[in-house]
Design a protein around this motif. Structure first.
Motif, PDB file in Angstrom:
ATOM      1  N   SER A 230       0.851  -1.176   0.000  1.00 22.52           N
ATOM      2  CA  SER A 230       0.000   0.000   0.000  1.00 22.52           C
ATOM      3  C   SER A 230       0.891   1.232   0.000  1.00 22.52           C
ATOM      4  N   CYS A 231       0.304   2.410  -0.113  1.00 24.05           N
ATOM      5  CA  CYS A 231       1.073   3.643  -0.110  1.00 24.05           C
ATOM      6  C   CYS A 231       0.196   4.756   0.443  1.00 24.05           C
ATOM      7  N   ASN A 232       0.801   5.876   0.778  1.00 23.23           N
ATOM      8  CA  ASN A 232       0.050   6.992   1.360  1.00 23.23           C
ATOM      9  C   ASN A 232      -1.008   7.524   0.410  1.00 23.23           C
ATOM     10  N   GLU A 233      -0.708   7.555  -0.881  1.00 23.57           N
ATOM     11  CA  GLU A 233      -1.687   8.048  -1.854  1.00 23.57           C
ATOM     12  C   GLU A 233      -2.927   7.162  -1.872  1.00 23.57           C
ATOM     13  N   GLU A 234      -2.715   5.848  -1.847  1.00 27.36           N
ATOM     14  CA  GLU A 234      -3.841   4.923  -1.843  1.00 27.36           C
ATOM     15  C   GLU A 234      -4.678   5.102  -0.577  1.00 27.36           C
ATOM     16  N   LEU A 235      -4.023   5.216   0.568  1.00 23.29           N
ATOM     17  CA  LEU A 235      -4.751   5.366   1.816  1.00 23.29           C
ATOM     18  C   LEU A 235      -5.479   6.709   1.887  1.00 23.29           C
ATOM     19  N   SER A 236      -4.906   7.735   1.282  1.00 20.26           N
ATOM     20  CA  SER A 236      -5.587   9.022   1.213  1.00 20.26           C
ATOM     21  C   SER A 236      -6.852   8.914   0.366  1.00 20.26           C
TER      22      SER A 236
END
Length: 248
Positions: A230-236
Motif C-alpha cells: 500500500s502507499c500513502n496516496e492509496e490510503l488518502s
C-alpha cells in the motif's frame, strides 16, 4: 511466491508514517477467526468498517492504517482468518480466508472455502446490524485475498452496504457473483499497483472491467510503482472514499 506475498503483506505493519498506537481489544468468537482486533469509535458510533487482511497476515496487520483513515464516529473491526494449509504454498499452514491453488485467471477456486468465509463475513455484518448499525452504514474492505473476499461477500450481501474497499485483489468466480448482484449502486473503490508481482495488475484490471459493466459507482485506481503493498496516496484515496460513503 506465497512466501513472498506473506512477507510483503507483513511489511504493511512497518509503515512508520502511518503507524499510530490505537487502543484496541480482542473479541473472542466461535466463528471462523480466533479474534477480532477492534478499534472503537472516539465519538458516538454511527458506522462500522470491517477490513479483511491478506494471506498469512492477521487483523493486526491493517488495524493501525485503518484507524488512521476512519472517521471518529466509526468503529473498525479487523478479524483474523483461521489457520489452514494453503495448496499454493505446498500445504504450508497460515491464516487464510480460503484455500488458494493458483493466482491465474482460469485457476481452480475453493468454492466451499469462499462460501464459508462469506458466511462468516455476512454474520459480522448482521451482528453490527443487530447492534444498531444499518447495513448502509457499514464499509467492507480488504487487501489481496481479503480484498477478494470483501468483493465477493459485499456484492452477495442481501442488503446494500455503504461501500466496498478492494486493495490489490481480484474477484473469485466473478461471473457467478456479477450475475447475482442485486444492488448495482453500491460504491466500490478498487486500487492496484502497476508493479504488483503477486496479484498482477492485469487481474485487477480484469475484475474492474467485469464490475464496471454491472455497477454504476465502481472506481479503479492504479498506483505507479506500487508493488503488493500500500502507499500513502492509496490510503488518502481510501479515506476520502470512506468519508464520502458515510457522509450520506
Amino acid at each position: 511466491m506465497i512466501r513472498s506475498l506473506v512477507k510483503q503483506t507483513k511489511r504493511l505493519t512497518n509503515r512508520k508514517s502511518l503507524v499510530l498506537s490505537p487502543q484496541v481489544h480482542h473479541l473472542r468468537t466461535n466463528a471462523m477467526s480466533n479474534n477480532i482486533v477492534t478499534i472503537e469509535a472516539t465519538a458516538k458510533q454511527t458506522s462500522t468498517i470491517i477490513f479483511l487482511h491478506g494471506l498469512g497476515d492477521t487483523g493486526h496487520g491493517w488495524a493501525d492504517s485503518i484507524k488512521h483513515i476512519k472517521p471518529s464516529d466509526t468503529k473498525c473491526m479487523c478479524p483474523t482468518a483461521q489457520v489452514m494449509p494453503v495448496s499454493l504454498n505446498g500445504g504450508f499452514p497460515m491464516p487464510s480466508w480460503f484455500d488458494l491453488y493458483s493466482l491465474d485467471t482460469d485457476s481452480r477456486v475453493d468454492e466451499e472455502g469462499v462460501k464459508k468465509a462469506t458466511t462468516y463475513v455476512h454474520q459480522l455484518i448482521a451482528n453490527e446490524e443487530k447492534a444498531g448499525i444499518p447495513a448502509n452504514r457499514i464499509v467492507l474492505g480488504g487487501f489481496s485475498q481479503g480484498g477478494a473476499l470483501a468483493l465477493y461477500a459485499g456484492l452477495s450481501y442481501p442488503k446494500p452496504l455503504a461501500g466496498i474497499l478492494a486493495f490489490s485483489c481480484w474477484l473469485p468466480k466473478h461471473e457467478e457473483v456479477v450475475s447475482a448482484i442485486k444492488n448495482k449502486d453500491i460504491p466500490i473503490l478498487q486500487c492496484h499497483g502497476d508493479a504488483d508481482p503477486i496479484v498482477q495488475h492485469r487481474l485487477g484490471q480484469l475484475t474492474a472491467t467485469v464490475l464496471s459493466k454491472k455497477l454504476t459507482k465502481h472506481q479503479f485506481k492504479t498506483y505507479r510503482g506500487m508493488a503488493h503493498s500500500s502507499c500513502n496516496e492509496e490510503l488518502s484515496d481510501a479515506k476520502n472514499f470512506i468519508t464520502t460513503c458515510l457522509s450520506n
